[in-house]
Scaffold this motif. Structure first.
Motif, PDB file in Angstrom:
ATOM      1  N   SER A   6       0.853  -1.192   0.000  1.00 34.55           N
ATOM      2  CA  SER A   6       0.000   0.000   0.000  1.00 34.55           C
ATOM      3  C   SER A   6       0.886   1.238   0.000  1.00 34.55           C
ATOM      4  N   LEU A   7       0.354   2.330  -0.500  1.00 39.23           N
ATOM      5  CA  LEU A   7       1.104   3.585  -0.522  1.00 39.23           C
ATOM      6  C   LEU A   7       1.486   4.014   0.889  1.00 39.23           C
ATOM      7  N   ALA A   8       0.643   3.737   1.859  1.00 35.29           N
ATOM      8  CA  ALA A   8       0.915   4.110   3.254  1.00 35.29           C
ATOM      9  C   ALA A   8       2.170   3.442   3.808  1.00 35.29           C
ATOM     10  N   GLU A   9       2.580   2.322   3.215  1.00 34.79           N
ATOM     11  CA  GLU A   9       3.770   1.608   3.678  1.00 34.79           C
ATOM     12  C   GLU A   9       5.075   2.257   3.208  1.00 34.79           C
ATOM     13  N   ILE A  10       4.971   3.262   2.313  1.00 32.84           N
ATOM     14  CA  ILE A  10       6.157   3.978   1.834  1.00 32.84           C
ATOM     15  C   ILE A  10       5.910   5.473   2.027  1.00 32.84           C
ATOM     16  N   PRO A  11       6.079   5.974   3.237  1.00 35.57           N
ATOM     17  CA  PRO A  11       5.852   7.414   3.449  1.00 35.57           C
ATOM     18  C   PRO A  11       6.902   8.247   2.707  1.00 35.57           C
ATOM     19  N   PRO A  12       6.598   9.522   2.447  1.00 35.63           N
ATOM     20  CA  PRO A  12       7.576  10.392   1.775  1.00 35.63           C
ATOM     21  C   PRO A  12       8.931  10.357   2.485  1.00 35.63           C
ATOM     22  N   GLY A  13       9.992  10.250   1.670  1.00 34.33           N
ATOM     23  CA  GLY A  13      11.343  10.186   2.202  1.00 34.33           C
ATOM     24  C   GLY A  13      11.814   8.787   2.548  1.00 34.33           C
ATOM     25  N   GLU A  14      10.963   7.801   2.373  1.00 37.10           N
ATOM     26  CA  GLU A  14      11.301   6.418   2.723  1.00 37.10           C
ATOM     27  C   GLU A  14      11.406   5.548   1.476  1.00 37.10           C
ATOM     28  N   SER A  15      11.907   4.341   1.692  1.00 38.17           N
ATOM     29  CA  SER A  15      12.001   3.364   0.605  1.00 38.17           C
ATOM     30  C   SER A  15      11.616   1.998   1.146  1.00 38.17           C
ATOM     31  N   VAL A  16      11.329   1.099   0.236  1.00 35.39           N
ATOM     32  CA  VAL A  16      11.017  -0.274   0.596  1.00 35.39           C
ATOM     33  C   VAL A  16      11.723  -1.189  -0.393  1.00 35.39           C
ATOM     34  N   ARG A  17      12.173  -2.331   0.090  1.00 35.86           N
ATOM     35  CA  ARG A  17      12.827  -3.333  -0.751  1.00 35.86           C
ATOM     36  C   ARG A  17      11.852  -4.474  -0.971  1.00 35.86           C
ATOM     37  N   VAL A  18      11.677  -4.862  -2.238  1.00 38.86           N
ATOM     38  CA  VAL A  18      10.770  -5.961  -2.571  1.00 38.86           C
ATOM     39  C   VAL A  18      11.476  -6.928  -3.519  1.00 38.86           C
ATOM     40  N   LEU A  19      10.982  -8.150  -3.562  1.00 36.59           N
ATOM     41  CA  LEU A  19      11.504  -9.145  -4.502  1.00 36.59           C
ATOM     42  C   LEU A  19      10.475  -9.321  -5.611  1.00 36.59           C
ATOM     43  N   ALA A  20      10.829  -8.925  -6.830  1.00 36.93           N
ATOM     44  CA  ALA A  20       9.852  -8.972  -7.926  1.00 36.93           C
ATOM     45  C   ALA A  20      10.488  -8.939  -9.290  1.00 36.93           C
ATOM     46  N   PRO A  21      11.025  -9.923  -9.868  1.00 33.16           N
ATOM     47  CA  PRO A  21      11.414 -11.250  -9.386  1.00 33.16           C
ATOM     48  C   PRO A  21      12.783 -11.253  -8.713  1.00 33.16           C
ATOM     49  N   HIS A  22      13.441 -10.118  -8.655  1.00 34.03           N
ATOM     50  CA  HIS A  22      14.690  -9.966  -7.910  1.00 34.03           C
ATOM     51  C   HIS A  22      14.581  -8.663  -7.108  1.00 34.03           C
ATOM     52  N   PRO A  23      15.555  -8.335  -6.252  1.00 36.47           N
ATOM     53  CA  PRO A  23      15.417  -7.151  -5.396  1.00 36.47           C
ATOM     54  C   PRO A  23      15.214  -5.847  -6.172  1.00 36.47           C
ATOM     55  N   VAL A  24      14.165  -5.128  -5.789  1.00 37.25           N
ATOM     56  CA  VAL A  24      13.824  -3.830  -6.362  1.00 37.25           C
ATOM     57  C   VAL A  24      13.609  -2.871  -5.196  1.00 37.25           C
ATOM     58  N   ALA A  25      14.107  -1.655  -5.324  1.00 35.84           N
ATOM     59  CA  ALA A  25      13.901  -0.622  -4.310  1.00 35.84           C
ATOM     60  C   ALA A  25      12.888   0.381  -4.843  1.00 35.84           C
ATOM     61  N   ILE A  26      11.879   0.684  -4.035  1.00 38.17           N
ATOM     62  CA  ILE A  26      10.878   1.680  -4.399  1.00 38.17           C
ATOM     63  C   ILE A  26      11.031   2.849  -3.439  1.00 38.17           C
ATOM     64  N   PHE A  27      11.144   4.042  -3.990  1.00 39.12           N
ATOM     65  CA  PHE A  27      11.370   5.257  -3.211  1.00 39.12           C
ATOM     66  C   PHE A  27      10.185   6.201  -3.352  1.00 39.12           C
ATOM     67  N   ASN A  28       9.813   6.852  -2.256  1.00 39.71           N
ATOM     68  CA  ASN A  28       8.797   7.897  -2.276  1.00 39.71           C
ATOM     69  C   ASN A  28       9.519   9.221  -2.072  1.00 39.71           C
ATOM     70  N   VAL A  29       9.616  10.016  -3.124  1.00 42.52           N
ATOM     71  CA  VAL A  29      10.286  11.314  -3.076  1.00 42.52           C
ATOM     72  C   VAL A  29       9.202  12.389  -3.163  1.00 42.52           C
ATOM     73  N   ASP A  30       8.826  12.905  -2.017  1.00 49.99           N
ATOM     74  CA  ASP A  30       7.795  13.950  -1.948  1.00 49.99           C
ATOM     75  C   ASP A  30       6.526  13.568  -2.700  1.00 49.99           C
ATOM     76  N   GLY A  31       6.119  12.312  -2.587  1.00 54.26           N
ATOM     77  CA  GLY A  31       4.895  11.850  -3.230  1.00 54.26           C
ATOM     78  C   GLY A  31       5.078  11.238  -4.598  1.00 54.26           C
ATOM     79  N   ASP A  32       6.259  11.394  -5.206  1.00 59.21           N
ATOM     80  CA  ASP A  32       6.560  10.750  -6.489  1.00 59.21           C
ATOM     81  C   ASP A  32       7.244   9.420  -6.218  1.00 59.21           C
TER      82      ASP A  32
END
Length: 110
Positions: A6-32
């Motif tokens: 969910s979007l709530a799991e990545i607040p602005p300024g934070e990142s999350v690491r997921v496996l899809a199909p290998h490690p991917v980092a998703i960053f929330n930069v001021d809502g982008d």
């Protein structure tokens, strides 16, 4: 598309690491939202553990910096870009668009 969280799991300024199909980092930069391969191309380090300033992420090992929009490194020691992923938000759920993986890197590396 690959549902991630969910979007709530990545607040602005934070990142999350997921496996899809290998490690991917998703960053929330001021809502982008930006997604790149999580592994630095210089050495095996998790970019989701790095420091974000604007649209740049700094690798926690040797300070290589990558543009989150393109995956292109901004200087040494990294020389090769990281692959980018298209991010799509559907009903407050973050998805990776597997059909558009790496499109930005191919366009800028040519």
């Amino acid at each position: 598309m690959i549902p991630v969280c969910s979007l709530a799991e990545i607040p602005p300024g934070e990142s999350v690491r997921v496996l899809a199909p290998h490690p991917v980092a998703i960053f929330n930069v001021d809502g982008d939202l930006y997604a790149i391969d999580d592994t630095c191309t210089h050495q095996d380090a998790s970019l989701s553990d790095g420091w974000v300033e604007g649209c740049l992420v700094e690798c926690p090992l040797h300070a290589a910096m990558f543009d989150l929009r393109t995956g292109i490194p901004t200087g040494l020691p990294a020389r090769r870009p990281v692959r980018t992923w298209a991010v799509v938000l559907v009903d407050d759920v973050v998805h990776l668009d597997a059909a558009r993986v790496g499109a930005e890197v191919r366009e800028h590396a040519a």
